[in-house]
Design a protein around this motif. Sequence first.
Motif, PDB file in Angstrom:
ATOM      1  N   PRO A  40       1.083  -1.179  -0.241  1.00 58.19           N
ATOM      2  CA  PRO A  40      -0.055   0.065   0.195  1.00 58.19           C
ATOM      3  C   PRO A  40       0.775   1.263   0.315  1.00 58.19           C
ATOM      4  O   PRO A  40       2.363   1.137   0.262  1.00 58.19           O
ATOM      5  N   TYR A  41       0.396   2.497  -0.483  1.00 55.91           N
ATOM      6  CA  TYR A  41       1.123   4.021  -0.888  1.00 55.91           C
ATOM      7  C   TYR A  41       0.699   4.220   0.809  1.00 55.91           C
ATOM      8  O   TYR A  41      -0.100   4.154   1.136  1.00 55.91           O
ATOM      9  N   GLN A  46       2.614  14.277   0.612  1.00 53.39           N
ATOM     10  CA  GLN A  46       4.020  14.255   0.445  1.00 53.39           C
ATOM     11  C   GLN A  46       4.967  13.820   0.856  1.00 53.39           C
ATOM     12  O   GLN A  46       5.836  12.751  -0.151  1.00 53.39           O
ATOM     13  N   ALA A  47       5.034  12.741   1.008  1.00 54.32           N
ATOM     14  CA  ALA A  47       5.784  11.345   1.230  1.00 54.32           C
ATOM     15  C   ALA A  47       5.267  10.851   0.611  1.00 54.32           C
ATOM     16  O   ALA A  47       6.656  10.189  -0.843  1.00 54.32           O
ATOM     17  N   GLU A  51       8.853   9.247  -2.911  1.00 56.46           N
ATOM     18  CA  GLU A  51       9.655   8.585  -2.601  1.00 56.46           C
ATOM     19  C   GLU A  51       8.831   7.473  -4.235  1.00 56.46           C
ATOM     20  O   GLU A  51       9.611   7.640  -4.598  1.00 56.46           O
ATOM     21  N   GLU A  52       7.708   8.573  -5.110  1.00 60.75           N
ATOM     22  CA  GLU A  52       7.434   7.860  -6.131  1.00 60.75           C
ATOM     23  C   GLU A  52       7.671   8.355  -7.073  1.00 60.75           C
ATOM     24  O   GLU A  52       7.845   7.737  -8.288  1.00 60.75           O
ATOM     25  N   GLU A  53       8.416   9.950  -7.167  1.00 59.61           N
ATOM     26  CA  GLU A  53       8.382  11.121  -8.157  1.00 59.61           C
ATOM     27  C   GLU A  53       9.610  10.201  -9.386  1.00 59.61           C
ATOM     28  O   GLU A  53       9.197  10.100 -10.723  1.00 59.61           O
ATOM     29  N   SER A  54      10.214  10.035  -8.709  1.00 55.84           N
ATOM     30  CA  SER A  54      11.962   9.475  -9.336  1.00 55.84           C
ATOM     31  C   SER A  54      11.602   8.440  -9.978  1.00 55.84           C
ATOM     32  O   SER A  54      11.010   8.192 -11.175  1.00 55.84           O
ATOM     33  N   LYS A  55      10.091   7.410  -9.494  1.00 60.96           N
ATOM     34  CA  LYS A  55      10.525   6.078 -10.044  1.00 60.96           C
ATOM     35  C   LYS A  55       9.522   6.078 -11.461  1.00 60.96           C
ATOM     36  O   LYS A  55       9.028   5.413 -11.864  1.00 60.96           O
TER      37      LYS A  55
END
Length: 156
Positions: A40-41, A46-47, A51-55
């Motif tokens: 689960p996310y 903001q976390a 965490e996910e933007e680069s992915k």
Amino acid sequence: MNPDKLLVVYYSYGGNTEQIVNMIQKQKDCDVLKLESLVPYTNDYQALVDEEESKMEQEEMVELKPYDIDISKYSKIVLGTPVWWYTMSPVMRSFLKQTDLIGKEVSAIITNGGFLGHALEEIKKYTPLKSSMNIVFQGHDLDTKQELIADWISKL
């Protein structure tokens, strides 16, 4: 395969996409598959962004929770995804990468805060679309007119 039965396959992080899916379900006699990430996310937005933007740039796959709906039994599919970093959610991308929708009539709803980005083009990389609907929210308030959405749904 039931040629008249509609299946809505969607992912919703904050509830906006699910709100539109509920509208479809009320207007159409359809089945619904809610996609979920196996891990689960976080509920901390903001976390999640950190965490996910680069992915997202790497188009990484997300492992999905198993589901028990047989997609092959449906000829009409509606995909529902929010826009994440100008494209579809990782959950929807993972579903599309591992699911064969060839020969199905596919439509899409794409929810966003005012900018569709390239989400529609990304979806079209995986499946041709019969139609699509760009649905805008301001926060959790629907900005797109409900009459427009209802009209689009009636044509599914």
